[in-house]
Write an enzyme that holds these catalytic residues in place. Structure first.
Site, PDB file in Angstrom:
ATOM      1  N   TYR A 107       0.833  -1.207   0.000  1.00  0.00           N
ATOM      2  CA  TYR A 107       0.000   0.000   0.000  1.00  0.00           C
ATOM      3  C   TYR A 107       0.865   1.253   0.000  1.00  0.00           C
ATOM      4  O   TYR A 107       1.928   1.286   0.643  1.00  0.00           O
ATOM      5  CB  TYR A 107      -0.867   0.051   1.260  1.00  0.00           C
ATOM      6  CG  TYR A 107      -2.072  -0.845   1.242  1.00  0.00           C
ATOM      7  CD1 TYR A 107      -3.268  -0.439   0.653  1.00  0.00           C
ATOM      8  CD2 TYR A 107      -2.027  -2.096   1.841  1.00  0.00           C
ATOM      9  CE1 TYR A 107      -4.382  -1.258   0.667  1.00  0.00           C
ATOM     10  CE2 TYR A 107      -3.131  -2.927   1.854  1.00  0.00           C
ATOM     11  CZ  TYR A 107      -4.308  -2.497   1.260  1.00  0.00           C
ATOM     12  OH  TYR A 107      -5.410  -3.307   1.278  1.00  0.00           O
ATOM     13  N   TYR A 146      -1.032  -9.863   0.929  1.00  0.00           N
ATOM     14  CA  TYR A 146       0.079  -9.375   1.753  1.00  0.00           C
ATOM     15  C   TYR A 146      -0.051  -9.900   3.172  1.00  0.00           C
ATOM     16  O   TYR A 146      -1.142 -10.245   3.632  1.00  0.00           O
ATOM     17  CB  TYR A 146       0.136  -7.844   1.746  1.00  0.00           C
ATOM     18  CG  TYR A 146      -1.100  -7.157   2.291  1.00  0.00           C
ATOM     19  CD1 TYR A 146      -1.252  -6.931   3.645  1.00  0.00           C
ATOM     20  CD2 TYR A 146      -2.097  -6.749   1.430  1.00  0.00           C
ATOM     21  CE1 TYR A 146      -2.379  -6.319   4.140  1.00  0.00           C
ATOM     22  CE2 TYR A 146      -3.236  -6.132   1.908  1.00  0.00           C
ATOM     23  CZ  TYR A 146      -3.366  -5.919   3.264  1.00  0.00           C
ATOM     24  OH  TYR A 146      -4.485  -5.324   3.740  1.00  0.00           O
ATOM     25  N   ARG A 156      -3.541 -11.608   4.019  1.00  0.00           N
ATOM     26  CA  ARG A 156      -4.829 -11.211   3.432  1.00  0.00           C
ATOM     27  C   ARG A 156      -4.931 -11.754   2.008  1.00  0.00           C
ATOM     28  O   ARG A 156      -3.972 -11.688   1.243  1.00  0.00           O
ATOM     29  CB  ARG A 156      -4.954  -9.677   3.349  1.00  0.00           C
ATOM     30  CG  ARG A 156      -4.989  -8.900   4.645  1.00  0.00           C
ATOM     31  CD  ARG A 156      -6.083  -9.281   5.617  1.00  0.00           C
ATOM     32  NE  ARG A 156      -7.379  -9.656   5.073  1.00  0.00           N
ATOM     33  CZ  ARG A 156      -8.312  -8.818   4.629  1.00  0.00           C
ATOM     34  NH1 ARG A 156      -8.107  -7.517   4.615  1.00  0.00           N
ATOM     35  NH2 ARG A 156      -9.475  -9.253   4.175  1.00  0.00           N
ATOM     36  N   HIS A 159      -7.568  -8.260  -2.366  1.00  0.00           N
ATOM     37  CA  HIS A 159      -8.868  -7.643  -2.149  1.00  0.00           C
ATOM     38  C   HIS A 159      -8.840  -6.171  -2.541  1.00  0.00           C
ATOM     39  O   HIS A 159      -7.775  -5.553  -2.604  1.00  0.00           O
ATOM     40  CB  HIS A 159      -9.307  -7.767  -0.673  1.00  0.00           C
ATOM     41  CG  HIS A 159      -8.394  -7.063   0.278  1.00  0.00           C
ATOM     42  ND1 HIS A 159      -7.243  -7.644   0.766  1.00  0.00           N
ATOM     43  CD2 HIS A 159      -8.432  -5.823   0.818  1.00  0.00           C
ATOM     44  CE1 HIS A 159      -6.631  -6.798   1.567  1.00  0.00           C
ATOM     45  NE2 HIS A 159      -7.316  -5.668   1.613  1.00  0.00           N
ATOM     46  N   HIS A 161     -10.863  -2.654  -1.344  1.00  0.00           N
ATOM     47  CA  HIS A 161     -11.786  -2.052  -0.370  1.00  0.00           C
ATOM     48  C   HIS A 161     -12.806  -1.184  -1.113  1.00  0.00           C
ATOM     49  O   HIS A 161     -12.440  -0.440  -2.023  1.00  0.00           O
ATOM     50  CB  HIS A 161     -11.019  -1.152   0.604  1.00  0.00           C
ATOM     51  CG  HIS A 161     -10.057  -1.878   1.481  1.00  0.00           C
ATOM     52  ND1 HIS A 161     -10.385  -2.331   2.737  1.00  0.00           N
ATOM     53  CD2 HIS A 161      -8.763  -2.237   1.283  1.00  0.00           C
ATOM     54  CE1 HIS A 161      -9.327  -2.925   3.280  1.00  0.00           C
ATOM     55  NE2 HIS A 161      -8.330  -2.882   2.420  1.00  0.00           N
TER      56      HIS A 161
END
Lengths: 241, 203
Positions: A107, A146, A156, A159, A161
């Site tokens: 991120y 990640y 995770r 995905h 959000h």
């Protein structure tokens, strides 16, 4: 604006506040019961966002942070679907915001320390406003999975959000979209806060070869369902009645 | 027997630690995508009514401030009219009604510069006391938390508010009251869990 009140939220379908498998929820979950009341104007109304606030590349994460002539690195995908209510009606003119990691699972956030590198041409945010039939779409790269510090080796699933506004503030929803076939989905403590397999499956986007653009981008379909509104005899807008 | 064919609402998931990337990208250093973060400015200088600031923090069950929460508020204008899809008329064009704030990354403290809302009727016509709706999301919060902020200096209106009146344990009502700090400033702390836990609603 409808005077129809909302369908009651099914709190047994959503994750509970306290879900100890997801450790952070332990100290961030209210211990008292929620107090219910029938929605008033305060919950039935909500902010309205106009198309005029959108920039040309807001729904194009491949390019909205990229240098001129450049593009984000990773598998190119289109994510599309409709914002619907529980009665199956399209919810028009509502804001859909998305954010995600890059293709390597990193991120663009100063509190993120994962070793996978940033992509200089990928920011990771996008937004659009649903059309008259509730439809929306954006294009991006497939995010990578990640690791995160929960248990010793939790990862995770890939995905995206989603933050969605409805026509009333009581419809406000944030959720996550997962990708068909990802073996990490069923191992994830955040996914597993959701009580039923059927509800988890509602968050898994299937690959859609019919919307896939040959030699360009694969497509995934993700419909988002917001709370429905009871009909009233006093108005007949396509949404809200 | 015929089958009901309603859809189910999409299940909620936590906003996670990086909600800022999608909702307030400029705040977290992603500039050049959106000119400004949504919900950052609620009122223009000429907005009607008393201009106020609401400052507070979200606290977890150990008394630690959340430094990764996102707080949204929704409220009526000074005359009690909601901007947006309002059946009763046009709200103040200089007031947005919606605010969004991620809080300070070190202290968790947020401030909304807004106006004091007017009273809004219930469906049956009874007046609610002035209030601001809060919605809180963060890492560890699986489904956004709804609450309301009322004003401690509106004692008479609060005493007849139908929603406050529904709260069985009246000793919890003060958790919904913002305390005046002078000069149009109010303090509203939200405690997720434990002693003086804020009342949260299922609306």
């Amino acid at each position: 604006m409808s005077d129809g009140t909302f369908f009651t939220r099914d709190r047994g379908w959503h994750p509970p506040a306290f879900a100890p498998g997801y450790k952070t929820s332990v100290t961030r979950s209210p211990s008292r019961a929620l107090i219910s009341f029938p929605p008033t104007l305060s919950e039935q109304t909500g902010p309205v966002f106009g198309h005029d606030m959108l920039g040309e590349l807001d729904d194009d994460l491949l390019h909205n942070y990229a240098a001129p002539g450049e593009s984000a690195i990773g598998p190119r995908i289109i994510v599309y679907g409709r914002v619907l209510d529980e009665a199956g009606r399209g919810v028009p003119n509502v804001l859909v915001e998305v954010w995600q990691a890059n293709a390597g699972g990193r991120y663009r956030h100063k509190k993120e320390g994962y070793v996978a590198p940033l992509d200089p041409n990928f920011g990771g945010c996008g937004r659009c406003i649903s059309g008259e039939d509730g439809s929306y779409s954006f294009r991006t790269v497939l995010p990578g999975p990640y690791p995160w510090p929960n248990n010793g080796n939790d990862w995770r699933p890939a995905h995206i959000h989603f933050s969605v506004f409805g026509s009333g503030f009581a419809q406000r929803l944030i959720t996550q979209m997962y990708f068909e076939g990802d073996p990490l989905i069923w191992r994830c403590p955040i996914v597993n806060t959701i009580p039923s397999r059927e509800a988890v499956e509602q968050l898994i986007a299937p690959l859609d070869m019919n919307r896939t653009i040959p030699m360009d981008s694969r497509a995934y379909k993700f419909d988002i369902v917001l709370r429905g509104r009871r009909s009233t005899m006093f108005e007949n807008r396509p949404e809200g009645n | 027997m015929q089958r009901l064919d309603y859809l189910k609402e999409s299940p909620s998931q936590t906003a996670g630690p990086y909600v800022h990337i999608g909702c307030v990208p400029n705040f977290c250093g992603i500039s050049g995508v959106y000119p400004e973060d949504l919900g950052g400015v609620m009122r223009k200088p000429e907005a009607r009514g008393e201009h106020i600031t609401i400052t507070g923090c979200v606290w977890d069950g150990t008394g630690t401030p959340l430094r990764d929460a996102m707080v949204e508020i929704w409220q009526a204008d000074a005359d009690g009219i909601y901007p947006g899809n309002e059946p009763r008329g046009q709200a103040d064009p200089n007031f947005a009604g919606f605010g969004r704030n991620p809080g300070d990354q070190n202290t968790g403290e947020w401030t909304f510069e807004t106006v004091k809302p007017g009273r809004v009727p219930m469906p049956d016509g009874r007046l609610q006391a002035p209030h601001v709706t809060f919605w809180i999301v963060a890492r560890g919060i699986n489904i956004g938390l709804h609450t309301r902020m009322y004003f401690a200096d509106e004692e008479a209106a609060n005493a007849e508010d139908p929603i406050l009146g529904r709260i069985e344990h009246q000793n919890r009502v003060p958790t919904l009251l913002a305390e005046p700090q002078g000069q149009g400033a109010y303090r509203f702390d939200i405690r997720l869990q434990g002693e003086n836990e804020t009342v949260f609603f299922d609306v």
